[in-house]
Design a protein around this motif. Sequence first.
Motif, short mmCIF file in Angstrom:
data_model
loop_
_atom_site.label_atom_id
_atom_site.label_comp_id
_atom_site.label_asym_id
_atom_site.label_seq_id
_atom_site.Cartn_x
_atom_site.Cartn_y
_atom_site.Cartn_z
N CYS A 2 1.04 -1.23 0.11
CA CYS A 2 0.19 -0.01 -0.09
C CYS A 2 0.90 1.15 0.09
N ALA A 75 -5.09 -5.14 1.67
CA ALA A 75 -5.67 -5.65 2.94
C ALA A 75 -4.96 -6.94 3.44
N THR A 76 -4.55 -7.12 4.41
CA THR A 76 -3.88 -8.23 5.12
C THR A 76 -4.70 -9.00 6.35
N HIS A 77 -5.53 -7.90 7.01
CA HIS A 77 -6.28 -8.45 8.13
C HIS A 77 -7.91 -7.65 7.95
N HIS A 86 -8.46 2.48 5.26
CA HIS A 86 -7.91 3.50 6.17
C HIS A 86 -8.35 4.85 5.85
N HIS A 97 -1.66 3.23 7.91
CA HIS A 97 -0.85 2.02 8.33
C HIS A 97 -0.49 1.23 7.04
N ASN A 98 0.99 1.00 6.77
CA ASN A 98 1.52 0.09 5.86
C ASN A 98 2.01 -0.96 6.72
N ILE A 100 2.16 -4.88 8.97
CA ILE A 100 1.18 -5.84 9.84
C ILE A 100 1.74 -5.37 11.28
N ASP A 123 -5.80 -5.22 11.69
CA ASP A 123 -4.94 -4.81 12.93
C ASP A 123 -4.46 -3.59 13.27
N THR A 124 -4.87 -2.82 12.06
CA THR A 124 -4.70 -1.23 12.29
C THR A 124 -5.30 -0.34 13.33
N1 GLU Z 1 -2.62 -4.66 7.80
C1 GLU Z 1 -3.21 -3.55 7.29
C2 GLU Z 1 -4.72 -3.71 6.91
O1 GLU Z 1 -4.95 -5.01 6.51
C3 GLU Z 1 -2.45 -2.53 6.35
C4 GLU Z 1 -2.48 -3.22 5.22
C5 GLU Z 1 -1.43 -2.56 4.31
O2 GLU Z 1 -0.38 -2.40 4.29
O3 GLU Z 1 -2.26 -1.78 3.22
O4 GLU Z 1 -5.53 -2.95 6.93
#
Ligand code: GLU
Length: 181
Positions: A2, A75-77, A86, A97-98, A100, A123-124
């Motif tokens: 991101c 998206a990771t979470h 965000h 936030h970029n 995890i 997680d953010t």
């Molecule tokens: N872990 C965060 C999420 O899933 C940030 C992912 C990202 O680096 O864009 O929202």
Amino acid sequence: MCGIVGAVGTPNAQNIVLNGLQKLEYRGYDSAGIALANSGTLHVFKAVGKVTNLKDILPSHDSSVTSAVGHTRWATHGAPSENNAHPHVQGSIAVVHNGIIENYQSLRNDLQAAGITFISETDTETIPALIHRAKTEGKTLREAVQNFVAQAKGAFAVGVMDTETPNTLIGTRRGAPLCIG
Ligand code: GLU
């Protein structure tokens, strides 16, 4: 991956951030969002898909906005959705936030046990919650961000806006790039 773009202290903040997000589009992302601070008021806009979808829902350029922070999310979470996009907000604090936060689940459990409500799957969202709680306990914004960094595990780049101090943006990172100019 991101992208994060912030601008502060200029009546052109909104356009600088939008243009910056478009320059980062090559990195790949699923949604985008922006927080704007205007005379101590926080305005947050989010859209799934391209930055142009975000542009479509934004008010036209407003020179009274002198602080902006934007994000393109991979998206990771949690699903790629408007709710998970965000910036995430708690009180006067908005965070992009970029990366995890590896220990987000235990942080989230602690915060929930203290009565803090979460509205996303990310997680953010623990980040603005931690910063806001530290501020209500008497820490300055800078100290509250340092407190988050001390508790967080994992690699991250983070942008923090606080509408109580709209002429300041804080960036912090660990194991992920973040440039200040
Ligand atoms: N872990 C965060 C999420 O899933 C940030 C992912 C990202 O680096 O864009 O929202």
